[in-house]
Design a protein around this motif. Structure first.
Motif, PDB file in Angstrom:
ATOM      1  N   LEU A 277       0.822  -1.214   0.000  1.00 34.44           N
ATOM      2  CA  LEU A 277       0.000   0.000   0.000  1.00 34.44           C
ATOM      3  C   LEU A 277       0.856   1.264   0.000  1.00 34.44           C
ATOM      4  N   THR A 278       1.966   1.249   0.739  1.00 34.27           N
ATOM      5  CA  THR A 278       2.822   2.436   0.806  1.00 34.27           C
ATOM      6  C   THR A 278       3.446   2.759  -0.546  1.00 34.27           C
ATOM      7  N   MET A 279       3.961   1.736  -1.222  1.00 29.30           N
ATOM      8  CA  MET A 279       4.582   1.990  -2.524  1.00 29.30           C
ATOM      9  C   MET A 279       3.550   2.447  -3.553  1.00 29.30           C
ATOM     10  N   LEU A 280       2.358   1.859  -3.502  1.00 31.30           N
ATOM     11  CA  LEU A 280       1.306   2.327  -4.405  1.00 31.30           C
ATOM     12  C   LEU A 280       0.972   3.789  -4.133  1.00 31.30           C
ATOM     13  N   GLY A 281       0.985   4.190  -2.840  1.00 29.99           N
ATOM     14  CA  GLY A 281       0.731   5.590  -2.512  1.00 29.99           C
ATOM     15  C   GLY A 281       1.843   6.502  -2.980  1.00 29.99           C
ATOM     16  N   LEU A 282       3.106   6.073  -2.830  1.00 31.88           N
ATOM     17  CA  LEU A 282       4.229   6.905  -3.269  1.00 31.88           C
ATOM     18  C   LEU A 282       4.282   7.033  -4.785  1.00 31.88           C
ATOM     19  N   LEU A 283       3.841   6.010  -5.490  1.00 27.06           N
ATOM     20  CA  LEU A 283       3.895   6.019  -6.956  1.00 27.06           C
ATOM     21  C   LEU A 283       2.597   6.491  -7.587  1.00 27.06           C
ATOM     22  N   PHE A 284       1.687   7.017  -6.795  1.00 24.27           N
ATOM     23  CA  PHE A 284       0.413   7.462  -7.370  1.00 24.27           C
ATOM     24  C   PHE A 284       0.665   8.600  -8.367  1.00 24.27           C
ATOM     25  N   TYR A 285       0.153   8.423  -9.578  1.00 28.18           N
ATOM     26  CA  TYR A 285       0.385   9.395 -10.651  1.00 28.18           C
ATOM     27  C   TYR A 285      -0.876   9.487 -11.486  1.00 28.18           C
ATOM     28  N   ASP A 286      -1.424  10.698 -11.559  1.00 30.56           N
ATOM     29  CA  ASP A 286      -2.665  10.904 -12.301  1.00 30.56           C
ATOM     30  C   ASP A 286      -2.454  11.569 -13.645  1.00 30.56           C
ATOM     31  N   GLY A 287      -1.209  11.678 -14.085  1.00 31.10           N
ATOM     32  CA  GLY A 287      -0.918  12.303 -15.367  1.00 31.10           C
ATOM     33  C   GLY A 287      -0.693  13.791 -15.279  1.00 31.10           C
ATOM     34  N   GLY A 288      -0.925  14.408 -14.123  1.00 28.43           N
ATOM     35  CA  GLY A 288      -0.732  15.844 -13.969  1.00 28.43           C
ATOM     36  C   GLY A 288       0.550  16.146 -13.214  1.00 28.43           C
ATOM     37  N   GLN A 289       0.491  16.002 -11.887  1.00 33.59           N
ATOM     38  CA  GLN A 289       1.657  16.278 -11.060  1.00 33.59           C
ATOM     39  C   GLN A 289       2.675  15.148 -11.178  1.00 33.59           C
ATOM     40  N   ARG A 290       3.963  15.465 -10.987  1.00 34.30           N
ATOM     41  CA  ARG A 290       5.030  14.459 -11.066  1.00 34.30           C
ATOM     42  C   ARG A 290       5.193  13.740  -9.714  1.00 34.30           C
ATOM     43  N   ILE A 291       5.792  12.561  -9.775  1.00 36.29           N
ATOM     44  CA  ILE A 291       6.141  11.818  -8.559  1.00 36.29           C
ATOM     45  C   ILE A 291       7.425  12.437  -8.012  1.00 36.29           C
ATOM     46  N   ASN A 292       7.353  13.007  -6.823  1.00 36.31           N
ATOM     47  CA  ASN A 292       8.455  13.804  -6.289  1.00 36.31           C
ATOM     48  C   ASN A 292       9.559  12.913  -5.719  1.00 36.31           C
ATOM     49  N   ILE A 293      10.769  13.066  -6.249  1.00 35.80           N
ATOM     50  CA  ILE A 293      11.933  12.310  -5.753  1.00 35.80           C
ATOM     51  C   ILE A 293      12.244  12.698  -4.312  1.00 35.80           C
TER      52      ILE A 293
END
Length: 470
Positions: A91-107
């Motif tokens: 669940l945690t990794m899915l939350g960290l990798l959540f991407y809706d096509g707008g905002q970027r996944i923040n390093i």
């Protein structure tokens, strides 16, 4: 991972607790004889061999090792932490990798979360080394048996091992989820922070973090150009649309970041936790108070004088101040280790609402079920006594003492147990020396909870102290 040192410690501690009810002269003769046997066989009298010797003396009908119950309890805790770690890792990794096509996944969020995981792993190990027990109150709710002094001292390292195993499963599941998401989705990574940080400083920090693997996997060490090209801002749509192919080039760095700073530390600390459990078990066994007494008994010759008095004509003092009690009017009867077979006398079976067997060939699970069944019936009449029928010629065992201790914990406080030792012939009362051993046993367990009674016969029975039964 093997629990051999831990099992050895728990078995030794249980045997030492049971030996407290034995006479010192008997223990000295038993252990001295064991040491002489080892000397004849030219082997060292180690605790492992001593326990094997004690188990051999107990015979094939002995109950399962008490250490197995404690180890089973901690195996269930380990399994619970591992299952929870697996679920939360997904669940945690899915939350960290959540991407809706707008905002970027923040390093930057990934870096902070991995740092938090590393800090948590180190604090868990530090807690075990310091002996801190933040879980002790919670563990008491799940334990069915009282905690021994050895169990309390082992809890910090055992709980740290369970937590590290849970963290290891968390990291493994998180890494597997990351790799699967890289294949299934077109993830867009970038970096951003509210602070005024230029790309060169951020790249210097990334280089320091990637130093452990940059020399053999340069593709997982982002260069300055990638850092400059993937910085995004909240209100800069133009920057977000530049070089879209470069937004996915961060994933090797993320995978190695998670592996190096989250997974590998958890693996190393889980192995260290197992080493600490073994080390703690060996230390507690070597410094166990009963170990020193055992070594003394094995090294010191036993003198057989025949009694403990100066006058050789005296018999050993086996009297006790406890007296026999009248047989109570009870509706529950328990037959211990085959007592009363093949049939109970009418004085013990008539009018009983529950007659059950315990001990002997019965398993610990069956004994536990009997105790719970009696406890359920005693809730209606908590002041009622329970008859526990035994064989007078068989000495009280540690297994029976454990059974009574469990009964005291499960049953209402006002409940009492009346021990009824049966003679070899029902129409006769047991011999005086046989009754004395049961009176001494009742005194050791607790006379406020355990009494001794005999079946009433056609005549008034004198008690073993010369008076009339109360």
């Amino acid at each position: 991972m093997t629990d051999h040192p831990l099992r050895l410690l728990l078995d030794f501690d249980t045997c030492a607790q049971r030996d407290k009810g034995q006479a010192p002269a008997f223990l000295h003769r038993r252990d001295r004889k064991f040491a002489l046997s080892c000397e004849q066989q030219k082997v060292a009298p180690t605790p492992k061999r001593w326990l094997a010797h004690i188990n051999h003396l107990s015979g094939p009908g002995a109950s399962a090792s008490p250490a197995e119950h404690t180890l089973g309890f901690w195996r269930r805790i380990n399994s619970g932490f591992m299952a929870a770690g697996t679920l939360f890792g997904l669940l945690t990794m899915l939350g960290l990798l959540f991407y809706d096509g707008g905002q970027r996944i923040n390093i930057t969020v990934f870096l902070a979360f991995v740092a938090f995981q590393l800090l948590l792993a180190l604090l868990t190990t530090g807690q075990s080394l310091a002996g801190w027990q933040p879980w002790r109150t919670l563990l008491r709710r799940f334990r069915n048996n009282p905690e021994s002094e050895v169990s309390v001292k082992l809890q910090p390292v055992l709980m740290a091992r369970a937590a590290q195993l849970g963290g290891l499963c968390f990291a493994l599941t998180g890494l597997a989820t990351l790799l699967i998401m890289v294949v299934l989705q077109d993830l867009a990574f970038g970096w951003s922070t509210t602070l005024e940080t230029d790309a060169s400083r951020y790249h210097s920090f990334i280089v320091a973090v990637a130093a452990p693997w940059a020399w053999f996997l340069p593709a997982a060490a982002p260069d300055l150009a990638l850092v400059e090209a993937t910085r995004f801002f909240r209100a800069n749509a133009a920057a977000d649309s530049m070089n879209p192919a470069r937004w996915g080039q961060w994933w090797p760095f993320i995978a190695m970041l998670w592996t190096t700073w989250a997974l590998l530390p958890r693996l190393a600390l889980a192995l260290l936790a197992n080493v600490l459990v073994r080390r703690k078990a060996r230390y507690l066994l070597a410094n166990h108070p009963a170990m020193r007494a055992l070594m003394y008994r094995m090294e010191t010759p036993a003198l057989h004088t025949g009694n403990d008095h100066n006058d050789a004509s005296d018999l050993p003092d086996t009297e006790t101040h406890l007296r026999l009690k009248p047989l109570p009017d009870a509706s529950i009867a328990l037959c211990w280790a085959g007592a009363g077979d093949p049939e109970l006398p009418d004085a013990l079976s008539a009018g009983k609402s529950l007659i059950a067997k315990a001990g002997g060939r019965m398993t610990l699970t069956q004994d536990r079920q009997v105790l719970e069944q009696v406890a359920k019936q005693l809730t209606q009449t908590p002041s009622e006594s329970v008859l526990l029928i035994t064989r007078s010629w068989e000495p009280p065992t540690g297994e029976l003492e454990d059974f009574l201790i469990s009964a005291r914990e499960l049953w209402p406080e006002a409940s009492k147990i009346a021990l009824v030792p049966l003679a070899t012939r029902i129409e006769r009362e047991p011999d005086a020396h046989q009754i004395q051993q049961w009176l001494r046993f009742a005194k050791r367990v607790g006379p406020e909870f355990v009494t001794v009674s005999l079946i009433p016969t056609h005549r008034t029975l004198p008690d073993v102290n010369g008076g009339i039964m109360e």
